[in-house]
Design a protein around this motif. Structure first.
Motif, PDB file in Angstrom:
ATOM      1  N   VAL A 133       0.811  -1.220   0.000  1.00  0.00           N
ATOM      2  CA  VAL A 133       0.000   0.000   0.000  1.00  0.00           C
ATOM      3  C   VAL A 133       0.849   1.277   0.000  1.00  0.00           C
ATOM      4  CG1 VAL A 133      -1.515   1.391   1.498  1.00  0.00           C
ATOM      5  CG2 VAL A 133      -2.200  -0.904   0.804  1.00  0.00           C
ATOM      6  N   PRO A 134       1.934   1.371   0.782  1.00  0.00           N
ATOM      7  CA  PRO A 134       2.709   2.620   0.717  1.00  0.00           C
ATOM      8  C   PRO A 134       3.194   2.964  -0.685  1.00  0.00           C
ATOM      9  CG  PRO A 134       3.349   1.345   2.643  1.00  0.00           C
ATOM     10  CD  PRO A 134       2.445   0.462   1.836  1.00  0.00           C
ATOM     11  N   GLY A 135       3.651   1.966  -1.437  1.00  0.00           N
ATOM     12  CA  GLY A 135       4.089   2.213  -2.809  1.00  0.00           C
ATOM     13  C   GLY A 135       2.952   2.604  -3.722  1.00  0.00           C
ATOM     14  N   MET A 136       1.781   2.026  -3.513  1.00  0.00           N
ATOM     15  CA  MET A 136       0.620   2.398  -4.314  1.00  0.00           C
ATOM     16  C   MET A 136       0.211   3.836  -4.029  1.00  0.00           C
ATOM     17  SD  MET A 136      -1.801  -1.006  -4.412  1.00  0.00           S
ATOM     18  CE  MET A 136      -1.264  -2.508  -5.259  1.00  0.00           C
ATOM     19  N   ARG A 137       0.285   4.219  -2.762  1.00  0.00           N
ATOM     20  CA  ARG A 137      -0.014   5.617  -2.423  1.00  0.00           C
ATOM     21  C   ARG A 137       0.952   6.553  -3.134  1.00  0.00           C
ATOM     22  NH1 ARG A 137      -0.654   4.010   3.884  1.00  0.00           N
ATOM     23  NH2 ARG A 137      -2.938   3.855   3.972  1.00  0.00           N
ATOM     24  N   GLU A 138       2.226   6.197  -3.090  1.00  0.00           N
ATOM     25  CA  GLU A 138       3.263   7.018  -3.723  1.00  0.00           C
ATOM     26  C   GLU A 138       3.041   7.133  -5.231  1.00  0.00           C
ATOM     27  OE1 GLU A 138       8.044   6.552  -4.628  1.00  0.00           O
ATOM     28  OE2 GLU A 138       7.214   5.621  -2.826  1.00  0.00           O
ATOM     29  N   ALA A 139       2.552   6.027  -5.826  1.00  0.00           N
ATOM     30  CA  ALA A 139       2.336   6.001  -7.276  1.00  0.00           C
ATOM     31  C   ALA A 139       1.019   6.649  -7.682  1.00  0.00           C
ATOM     32  CB  ALA A 139       2.372   4.556  -7.770  1.00  0.00           C
ATOM     33  N   GLY A 140       0.179   6.965  -6.719  1.00  0.00           N
ATOM     34  CA  GLY A 140      -1.096   7.598  -7.028  1.00  0.00           C
ATOM     35  C   GLY A 140      -2.239   6.632  -7.245  1.00  0.00           C
ATOM     36  N   GLY A 141      -2.038   5.360  -6.868  1.00  0.00           N
ATOM     37  CA  GLY A 141      -3.112   4.378  -6.987  1.00  0.00           C
ATOM     38  C   GLY A 141      -2.586   3.004  -7.297  1.00  0.00           C
ATOM     39  N   GLY A 142      -3.494   2.049  -7.368  1.00  0.00           N
ATOM     40  CA  GLY A 142      -3.100   0.683  -7.669  1.00  0.00           C
ATOM     41  C   GLY A 142      -4.293  -0.244  -7.641  1.00  0.00           C
ATOM     42  N   SER A 143      -4.027  -1.522  -7.864  1.00  0.00           N
ATOM     43  CA  SER A 143      -5.074  -2.531  -7.894  1.00  0.00           C
ATOM     44  C   SER A 143      -4.633  -3.751  -7.104  1.00  0.00           C
ATOM     45  CB  SER A 143      -5.396  -2.938  -9.343  1.00  0.00           C
ATOM     46  OG  SER A 143      -6.348  -3.989  -9.381  1.00  0.00           O
ATOM     47  N   ILE A 144      -5.471  -4.173  -6.177  1.00  0.00           N
ATOM     48  CA  ILE A 144      -5.246  -5.395  -5.402  1.00  0.00           C
ATOM     49  C   ILE A 144      -6.329  -6.393  -5.796  1.00  0.00           C
ATOM     50  CG2 ILE A 144      -5.185  -6.417  -3.098  1.00  0.00           C
ATOM     51  CD1 ILE A 144      -4.236  -3.657  -2.064  1.00  0.00           C
ATOM     52  N   ILE A 145      -5.902  -7.591  -6.164  1.00  0.00           N
ATOM     53  CA  ILE A 145      -6.838  -8.632  -6.595  1.00  0.00           C
ATOM     54  C   ILE A 145      -6.641  -9.847  -5.704  1.00  0.00           C
ATOM     55  CG2 ILE A 145      -7.573 -10.093  -8.514  1.00  0.00           C
ATOM     56  CD1 ILE A 145      -6.022  -7.816 -10.254  1.00  0.00           C
ATOM     57  N   ASN A 146      -7.667 -10.189  -4.954  1.00  0.00           N
ATOM     58  CA  ASN A 146      -7.624 -11.313  -4.023  1.00  0.00           C
ATOM     59  C   ASN A 146      -8.368 -12.507  -4.604  1.00  0.00           C
ATOM     60  OD1 ASN A 146      -6.329  -9.712  -2.011  1.00  0.00           O
ATOM     61  ND2 ASN A 146      -8.303  -8.885  -1.380  1.00  0.00           N
ATOM     62  N   PHE A 147      -7.711 -13.649  -4.629  1.00  0.00           N
ATOM     63  CA  PHE A 147      -8.386 -14.850  -5.118  1.00  0.00           C
ATOM     64  C   PHE A 147      -9.117 -15.538  -3.968  1.00  0.00           C
ATOM     65  CE2 PHE A 147      -6.451 -14.178  -9.067  1.00  0.00           C
ATOM     66  CZ  PHE A 147      -7.068 -15.015  -9.991  1.00  0.00           C
ATOM     67  N   THR A 148     -10.418 -15.671  -4.147  1.00  0.00           N
ATOM     68  CA  THR A 148     -11.256 -16.417  -3.222  1.00  0.00           C
ATOM     69  C   THR A 148     -11.655 -17.715  -3.930  1.00  0.00           C
ATOM     70  OG1 THR A 148     -13.308 -16.369  -1.915  1.00  0.00           O
ATOM     71  CG2 THR A 148     -13.280 -15.032  -3.912  1.00  0.00           C
ATOM     72  N   SER A 149     -12.844 -18.244  -3.701  1.00  0.00           N
ATOM     73  CA  SER A 149     -13.266 -19.513  -4.300  1.00  0.00           C
ATOM     74  C   SER A 149     -14.779 -19.609  -4.236  1.00  0.00           C
ATOM     75  CB  SER A 149     -12.638 -20.675  -3.527  1.00  0.00           C
ATOM     76  OG  SER A 149     -13.195 -21.907  -3.911  1.00  0.00           O
ATOM     77  N   THR A 150     -15.344 -20.338  -5.178  1.00  0.00           N
ATOM     78  CA  THR A 150     -16.784 -20.609  -5.102  1.00  0.00           C
ATOM     79  C   THR A 150     -17.091 -21.755  -4.144  1.00  0.00           C
ATOM     80  OG1 THR A 150     -16.654 -22.091  -7.015  1.00  0.00           O
ATOM     81  CG2 THR A 150     -17.259 -19.781  -7.448  1.00  0.00           C
ATOM     82  N   SER A 151     -16.064 -22.382  -3.577  1.00  0.00           N
ATOM     83  CA  SER A 151     -16.298 -23.569  -2.736  1.00  0.00           C
ATOM     84  C   SER A 151     -17.232 -23.260  -1.567  1.00  0.00           C
ATOM     85  CB  SER A 151     -14.968 -24.124  -2.221  1.00  0.00           C
ATOM     86  OG  SER A 151     -14.246 -23.147  -1.495  1.00  0.00           O
ATOM     87  N   PHE A 152     -17.078 -22.099  -0.946  1.00  0.00           N
ATOM     88  CA  PHE A 152     -17.959 -21.783   0.181  1.00  0.00           C
ATOM     89  C   PHE A 152     -19.343 -21.368  -0.298  1.00  0.00           C
ATOM     90  CE2 PHE A 152     -16.685 -17.427  -0.708  1.00  0.00           C
ATOM     91  CZ  PHE A 152     -17.775 -16.665  -0.306  1.00  0.00           C
ATOM     92  N   MET A 153     -19.451 -20.919  -1.535  1.00  0.00           N
ATOM     93  CA  MET A 153     -20.747 -20.509  -2.070  1.00  0.00           C
ATOM     94  C   MET A 153     -21.630 -21.699  -2.418  1.00  0.00           C
ATOM     95  SD  MET A 153     -19.411 -17.504  -4.656  1.00  0.00           S
ATOM     96  CE  MET A 153     -18.212 -16.286  -4.140  1.00  0.00           C
ATOM     97  N   ILE A 154     -21.002 -22.860  -2.656  1.00  0.00           N
ATOM     98  CA  ILE A 154     -21.769 -24.063  -3.021  1.00  0.00           C
ATOM     99  C   ILE A 154     -21.838 -25.047  -1.856  1.00  0.00           C
ATOM    100  CG2 ILE A 154     -21.246 -23.793  -5.465  1.00  0.00           C
ATOM    101  CD1 ILE A 154     -19.157 -26.013  -5.197  1.00  0.00           C
ATOM    102  N   ASN A 155     -21.506 -24.551  -0.656  1.00  0.00           N
ATOM    103  CA  ASN A 155     -21.611 -25.358   0.566  1.00  0.00           C
ATOM    104  C   ASN A 155     -20.744 -26.603   0.531  1.00  0.00           C
ATOM    105  OD1 ASN A 155     -23.638 -23.477   1.265  1.00  0.00           O
ATOM    106  ND2 ASN A 155     -25.200 -24.736   0.284  1.00  0.00           N
ATOM    107  N   GLN A 156     -19.560 -26.495  -0.062  1.00  0.00           N
ATOM    108  CA  GLN A 156     -18.667 -27.651  -0.107  1.00  0.00           C
ATOM    109  C   GLN A 156     -18.258 -28.021   1.311  1.00  0.00           C
ATOM    110  OE1 GLN A 156     -15.826 -27.442  -3.214  1.00  0.00           O
ATOM    111  NE2 GLN A 156     -14.610 -29.176  -2.482  1.00  0.00           N
ATOM    112  N   GLY A 157     -18.440 -29.272   1.680  1.00  0.00           N
ATOM    113  CA  GLY A 157     -18.354 -29.656   3.083  1.00  0.00           C
ATOM    114  C   GLY A 157     -17.097 -30.360   3.521  1.00  0.00           C
ATOM    115  N   ASP A 158     -16.152 -30.584   2.613  1.00  0.00           N
ATOM    116  CA  ASP A 158     -14.994 -31.397   2.988  1.00  0.00           C
ATOM    117  C   ASP A 158     -13.726 -30.584   3.217  1.00  0.00           C
ATOM    118  OD1 ASP A 158     -14.638 -30.678   0.368  1.00  0.00           O
ATOM    119  OD2 ASP A 158     -14.236 -32.709  -0.381  1.00  0.00           O
TER     120      ASP A 158
END
Length: 255
Positions: A133-158
């Protein structure tokens, strides 16, 4: 397959990818390299990561900077990110991709297992973001992309600890987006469906199980690691400049 679209603003951007040496991460590393970005990636698996870096250097003449680190150790993670910044300049695209989706039954989970699982699948996403984040502030912005999963959306139980972490990533994404948006730092998430990485094929794919899953998709084809690249490039680029706090589901229409 790498996407055909070119995002000119990604050329020469400093990009960091966690877990960038195999599976989805390797496809993302190649995707940003193909755009002409300056890419650093962190991965604990040394041999495949070195092989990937060598192949991309030979193919594109623009090899990524590989950093070997255990992301469960926050100090090692911070040190690796500092090395990436020293090499490529302030990071303006962070892709939090690293994860470990081993299956585990509720009756077998110990406190130690739970903490280790969260230390791989959730905690590093915050501390990687904090470090760039400090470097993004210095650069005037940025993009953070977090990978999640559909596993919790489909109630995967294992794999309850994994699905808890992956749902937490969406909360983290929205919280960071709210805090960092006024500083022109966008934070979004990608939720893949069942992507046919070598790890999935080795451990969990069966012919019948895959057929059943694909028949529930609207787009009835196997999802490949390269299918995550286009969405990620879009979210990283200025084409998505007014898009933040969102979760992009890439599951072939399963949901």
């Amino acid at each position: 397959m790498m996407p055909s679209a070119i995002f000119p603003d990604l050329k020469d951007r400093s990009v960091l990818i966690t877990g960038g040496g195999s599976g989805i991460g390797a496809a993302l590393t190649e995707g940003f390299i193909a755009q002409g970005a300056r890419v650093a990636f962190i991965d604990i698996a040394e041999k495949p990561s070195q092989a990937l870096a060598g192949r991309l250097e030979k193919q594109y003449g623009n090899g990524p900077f590989y950093l070997n680190a255990d992301i469960t150790d926050v100090e090692l993670l911070r040190n690796a990110i500092a090395q990436a910044i020293d090499k490529n300049g302030p990071i303006t695209v962070l892709v939090n991709n690293a994860a470990w989706d081993d299956r585990h039954d509720i009756d077998d989970v110990t406190v130690e297992y739970w903490d280790r699982n969260q230390a791989i699948n959730l905690r590093p996403q915050f501390f990687a973001a904090q470090a760039v984040v400090p470097g993004m502030r210095e650069a005037g912005g940025g993009s953070i992309i977090n990978f999640t999963s559909t596993s919790f959306m489909i109630n995967q139980g294992d794999m309850p600890s994994y699905t808890a972490a992956k749902s937490g990533i969406i909360g983290l994404t929205k919280g960071l987006a709210g805090r960092l948006g006024p500083e022109k730092i966008r934070v979004n998430a990608i939720a893949p469906g069942w992507v046919m990485t070598p790890r999935q094929r080795e451990h969990w794919v069966t012919e019948e199980g895959l057929k059943t899953h694909i028949n529930k998709q609207v787009l009835r084809e196997e999802i490949q690691p390269g299918d995550m690249v286009g969405p990620c490039l879009f979210l990283a680029s200025d084409a998505a400049r007014m898009l933040s706090a969102q979760t992009l589901i890439v599951d072939g229409g399963y949901l």
